[in-house]
Scaffold this motif. Structure first.
Motif, PDB file in Angstrom:
ATOM      1  N   PRO A 348       0.987  -1.187   0.135  1.00 27.85           N
ATOM      2  CA  PRO A 348      -0.005  -0.026  -0.083  1.00 27.85           C
ATOM      3  C   PRO A 348       0.930   1.318   0.118  1.00 27.85           C
ATOM      4  CG  PRO A 348       0.263  -0.938   2.209  1.00 27.85           C
ATOM      5  CD  PRO A 348       0.903  -1.892   1.432  1.00 27.85           C
ATOM      6  N   VAL A 349       2.167   0.981   0.155  1.00 21.28           N
ATOM      7  CA  VAL A 349       3.061   2.501   0.101  1.00 21.28           C
ATOM      8  C   VAL A 349       3.892   2.449  -0.941  1.00 21.28           C
ATOM      9  CG1 VAL A 349       4.978   3.458   1.466  1.00 21.28           C
ATOM     10  CG2 VAL A 349       2.820   2.213   2.780  1.00 21.28           C
ATOM     11  N   GLN A 350       3.978   3.761  -1.589  1.00 16.14           N
ATOM     12  CA  GLN A 350       5.037   4.014  -2.578  1.00 16.14           C
ATOM     13  C   GLN A 350       6.065   4.672  -2.066  1.00 16.14           C
ATOM     14  OE1 GLN A 350       4.561   2.811  -5.599  1.00 16.14           O
ATOM     15  NE2 GLN A 350       2.517   1.802  -4.928  1.00 16.14           N
ATOM     16  N   ILE A 351       7.332   4.174  -2.295  1.00 11.51           N
ATOM     17  CA  ILE A 351       8.496   4.652  -1.694  1.00 11.51           C
ATOM     18  C   ILE A 351       9.331   5.896  -2.520  1.00 11.51           C
ATOM     19  CG2 ILE A 351      10.816   4.338  -0.416  1.00 11.51           C
ATOM     20  CD1 ILE A 351       9.705   1.760   0.553  1.00 11.51           C
ATOM     21  N   ASN A 352       9.535   6.849  -2.238  1.00  9.87           N
ATOM     22  CA  ASN A 352      10.308   7.630  -3.218  1.00  9.87           C
ATOM     23  C   ASN A 352      11.768   7.885  -2.863  1.00  9.87           C
ATOM     24  OD1 ASN A 352       7.974   8.697  -4.735  1.00  9.87           O
ATOM     25  ND2 ASN A 352       7.547  10.237  -2.854  1.00  9.87           N
ATOM     26  N   GLU A 353      12.555   7.631  -4.096  1.00  7.66           N
ATOM     27  CA  GLU A 353      13.981   7.580  -3.758  1.00  7.66           C
ATOM     28  C   GLU A 353      14.460   8.797  -3.024  1.00  7.66           C
ATOM     29  OE1 GLU A 353      16.507   5.437  -4.279  1.00  7.66           O
ATOM     30  OE2 GLU A 353      15.077   3.824  -5.272  1.00  7.66           O
ATOM     31  N   SER A 354      14.108  10.030  -3.148  1.00  6.09           N
ATOM     32  CA  SER A 354      14.275  11.395  -2.710  1.00  6.09           C
ATOM     33  C   SER A 354      13.975  11.178  -0.990  1.00  6.09           C
ATOM     34  CB  SER A 354      13.626  12.660  -3.263  1.00  6.09           C
ATOM     35  OG  SER A 354      12.070  12.391  -2.999  1.00  6.09           O
ATOM     36  N   ASP A 355      13.174  10.436  -0.539  1.00  3.17           N
ATOM     37  CA  ASP A 355      12.986  10.200   0.879  1.00  3.17           C
ATOM     38  C   ASP A 355      13.754   9.229   1.500  1.00  3.17           C
ATOM     39  OD1 ASP A 355      10.765  11.873   0.511  1.00  3.17           O
ATOM     40  OD2 ASP A 355       9.344  10.219   0.314  1.00  3.17           O
ATOM     41  N   LEU A 356      14.756   8.573   0.842  1.00  2.00           N
ATOM     42  CA  LEU A 356      15.763   8.087   1.550  1.00  2.00           C
ATOM     43  C   LEU A 356      17.019   8.458   1.616  1.00  2.00           C
ATOM     44  CD1 LEU A 356      14.859   4.478  -0.858  1.00  2.00           C
ATOM     45  CD2 LEU A 356      13.714   5.374   1.380  1.00  2.00           C
ATOM     46  N   ARG A 357      17.654   7.836   2.799  1.00  6.11           N
ATOM     47  CA  ARG A 357      19.161   8.173   2.959  1.00  6.11           C
ATOM     48  C   ARG A 357      19.956   7.049   3.354  1.00  6.11           C
ATOM     49  NH1 ARG A 357      19.072  11.120   7.192  1.00  6.11           N
ATOM     50  NH2 ARG A 357      19.626   9.674   9.024  1.00  6.11           N
ATOM     51  N   ILE A 358      20.682   6.414   2.177  1.00  9.89           N
ATOM     52  CA  ILE A 358      21.282   5.378   2.268  1.00  9.89           C
ATOM     53  C   ILE A 358      22.992   5.466   2.537  1.00  9.89           C
ATOM     54  CG2 ILE A 358      22.166   3.567   0.868  1.00  9.89           C
ATOM     55  CD1 ILE A 358      19.988   4.255  -1.205  1.00  9.89           C
ATOM     56  N   GLU A 359      23.300   4.883   3.710  1.00 13.61           N
ATOM     57  CA  GLU A 359      24.293   4.835   4.473  1.00 13.61           C
ATOM     58  C   GLU A 359      25.145   3.424   4.326  1.00 13.61           C
ATOM     59  OE1 GLU A 359      23.704   5.427   8.537  1.00 13.61           O
ATOM     60  OE2 GLU A 359      22.686   7.673   8.078  1.00 13.61           O
ATOM     61  N   ARG A 360      26.395   3.445   4.024  1.00 14.66           N
ATOM     62  CA  ARG A 360      27.065   2.083   3.799  1.00 14.66           C
ATOM     63  C   ARG A 360      28.187   2.209   5.083  1.00 14.66           C
ATOM     64  NH1 ARG A 360      25.513   4.196  -0.753  1.00 14.66           N
ATOM     65  NH2 ARG A 360      24.993   3.094  -2.303  1.00 14.66           N
ATOM     66  N   PHE A 361      28.567   0.955   5.642  1.00 12.35           N
ATOM     67  CA  PHE A 361      29.661   0.830   6.565  1.00 12.35           C
ATOM     68  C   PHE A 361      30.093  -0.495   6.356  1.00 12.35           C
ATOM     69  CE2 PHE A 361      25.284  -0.021   8.360  1.00 12.35           C
ATOM     70  CZ  PHE A 361      25.608  -1.058   9.104  1.00 12.35           C
ATOM     71  N   ARG A 362      31.252  -0.750   7.499  1.00 10.77           N
ATOM     72  CA  ARG A 362      31.621  -2.080   7.422  1.00 10.77           C
ATOM     73  C   ARG A 362      31.002  -3.135   8.345  1.00 10.77           C
ATOM     74  NH1 ARG A 362      38.038  -1.910   7.777  1.00 10.77           N
ATOM     75  NH2 ARG A 362      37.405  -0.969   5.586  1.00 10.77           N
ATOM     76  N   SER A 363      30.650  -4.190   7.843  1.00  9.59           N
ATOM     77  CA  SER A 363      29.943  -5.065   8.547  1.00  9.59           C
ATOM     78  C   SER A 363      30.529  -5.537   9.926  1.00  9.59           C
ATOM     79  CB  SER A 363      29.645  -6.622   7.962  1.00  9.59           C
ATOM     80  OG  SER A 363      28.764  -6.091   6.900  1.00  9.59           O
ATOM     81  N   GLY A 364      29.922  -5.714  11.192  1.00  8.76           N
ATOM     82  CA  GLY A 364      30.340  -6.225  12.176  1.00  8.76           C
ATOM     83  C   GLY A 364      30.358  -7.764  12.285  1.00  8.76           C
ATOM     84  N   GLY A 365      31.274  -8.272  13.483  1.00 11.08           N
ATOM     85  CA  GLY A 365      31.300  -9.733  13.484  1.00 11.08           C
ATOM     86  C   GLY A 365      32.297 -10.327  14.294  1.00 11.08           C
TER      87      GLY A 365
END
Length: 490
Positions: A348-365
């Motif tokens: 039921p939800v449409q997601i706009n790319e402009s509403d997203l903040r994408i963060e990249r980081f190193r995986s923990g483990g």
């Protein structure tokens, strides 16, 4: 009735009789649907030309016609089903089926027929058991509410401009078809019961012991099948067939609660595997010393959400702490949320790319030779709502992004469903207040051993089996109690 079974006494064959063929063979009037009544067309004999038959008299008419066929020596060859009659019966979802003498499922229940053991050859006992199951099924499906919803969807589909918005129209059409399928299935089962009762009565009138025995066996088989249908009715919700995400988060209590959250997550992994579901770890944030702060798994299989939704809430553990050198008893909390995965076709939800903040980081483990040395983990933040989804368990940044996006979409879908329904607890519960007074289940390992569901009082004295994934008893107990508690929805 869509079909009527009749034993032809001269040849001992079972015929599926077609209404049009019967009327032609016996020179009876042909019925046509008109305002949900059957009226005789103008080419009928004068004596019956203007006579109208209401819906309640159709079955009586057919039974009399069938008796006349039974005494005839001429074979009537006919198809299994006639479209002329299917149009009528297909539109009668809300009409209560009955036998030729007016007996309905509700009247059977009101009659108070004794339900005996299956081994007893008492047709009334079998019929009463099946009728009771139909009553339970309708209650669990919230039958009256379904009728109201079906009327609303039908009115929506009848709007001339409905297909101006194909996405909305498709959603309405799918829901309408799904409801019609569910309700027709129950009605067909109800009609089958009443047909077998008619056959037993007819067999006794004709003194046909063989036909009566066959009808009795059919009722017994229906009685056994009805238990399966009761279970199916527990999972009649719109999103119950969907796969789901199960999220576990540690409550207050530091390492104790993180260790408990890890135990809960292992419990759900094993439960999913026991049921034959595919279980995938989507995200996991380990604790500093032991356990997890939070974790998300994807459970993919038929009715995964329908079953898992019973686990939503706070789970409380009482035990002697393995992290306390003084061996004192500690209480820990972990919260569980369950989110249906609706899929791209019904979200039921449409997601706009402009509403997203994408963060990249190193995986923990845990480190070692398999430690991730690239920034492949992905965190996606939906800026308007602040909802966050993280994935770091896939092999590549692209795969992690796709998984995190799927989790985010499901969380936004969940939020929208909760907003529309104004019943947030129907889908999931907040993970923010994980303390006393909010728990749904207690797991006590000391000073005694017991697991008790505080919503239903269902309990077992073997915590180890529960923590190894044996949850079906708790799930079924909750679903049946939740669905059967309200008489008003029937």
């Amino acid at each position: 009735m869509a079909s009527l079974l009749l034993r032809k006494r001269t040849r001992r064959n079972l015929w599926f009789l077609n209404p049009t063929a019967i009327t032609q063979h016996l020179n009876l009037p042909t019925f046509q649907s008109e305002n949900q009544n059957f009226s005789v067309p103008h080419n009928s004999p004068n004596s019956i030309r203007n006579h109208e038959f209401s819906n309640s008299t159709v079955s009586e008419f057919l039974l009399k016609a069938l008796k006349r066929v039974a005494s005839s020596t001429t074979s009537v060859f006919c198809r299994r089903f006639d479209p002329q009659w299917s149009r009528f019966f297909g539109s009668q979802t809300a009409v209560e089926p009955s036998t030729s003498d007016g007996l309905t499922v509700e009247r059977i229940i009101a009659s108070g027929w004794t339900i005996l053991d299956e081994s007893e050859k008492d047709w009334k006992s079998h019929a009463a058991a099946v009728a009771q199951s139909i009553h339970v099924i309708k209650k669990r499906m919230q039958w009256k509410k379904l009728l109201v919803r079906l009327d609303l969807l039908t009115a929506e589909l009848n709007k001339p401009d409905i297909w101006n918005d194909p996405v909305h129209a498709g959603r309405v059409s799918r829901e309408h078809g799904s409801l019609m399928g569910k309700m027709k299935g129950v009605k067909a089962f109800e009609r089958e019961l009443l047909e077998h009762i008619d056959m037993i009565k007819l067999a006794r009138e004709e003194d046909d012991a063989e036909l009566e025995s066959e009808a009795l066996k059919a009722l017994l088989q229906m009685r056994r099948i009805s238990k399966e249908k009761e279970l199916e009715a527990m999972l009649a919700g719109e999103h119950d067939p969907c796969p789901c995400y199960i999220e576990v988060q540690a409550g207050a209590g530091g390492t104790e609660s993180m260790d408990w959250a890890s135990m809960v997550m292992v419990m759900y992994k094993m439960w999913g595997q026991h049921r034959g579901y595919k279980v995938t770890v989507v995200d996991e944030m380990p604790g500093e010393i032991a356990g997890i702060k939070r974790a998300t798994i994807k459970v993919d299989g038929e009715y995964a959400y329908g079953y898992a939704k019973a686990e939503v809430g706070v789970h409380r553990l009482v035990r002697i702490s393995p992290f306390d050198s003084n061996k004192r008893r500690h209480t820990s909390f972990a919260a569980v949320a369950v989110i249906p995965i609706l899929g791209d076709g019904s979200t039921p939800v449409q997601i706009n790319e402009s509403d997203l903040r994408i963060e990249r980081f190193r995986s923990g483990g845990a480190g070692g030779q398999h430690a991730n040395t690239t920034d492949s983990a992905v965190r996606i933040v939906h800026i308007p709502t602040g909802i966050t989804a993280t994935c770091q368990n896939e092999r590549s940044q692209h795969q992690n992004k796709a998984s995190a996006m799927a989790v985010l979409r499901s969380r936004l879908d969940q939020l929208e469903m909760a907003r529309q329904a104004q019943m947030n607890a129907q889908h999931t519960q907040s993970l923010t207040d994980i303390t006393w007074g909010n728990q749904i289940r207690s797991y006590v390992l000391h000073p005694y051993q017991m697991v008790k569901d505080l919503r239903t009082n269902y309990e077992v004295s073997d915590p180890d089996s529960v923590l190894e994934g044996d949850l079906d008893g708790f799930i079924m107990s909750y679903l049946s109690a939740f669905l059967d508690k309200d008489d008003n929805g029937q």
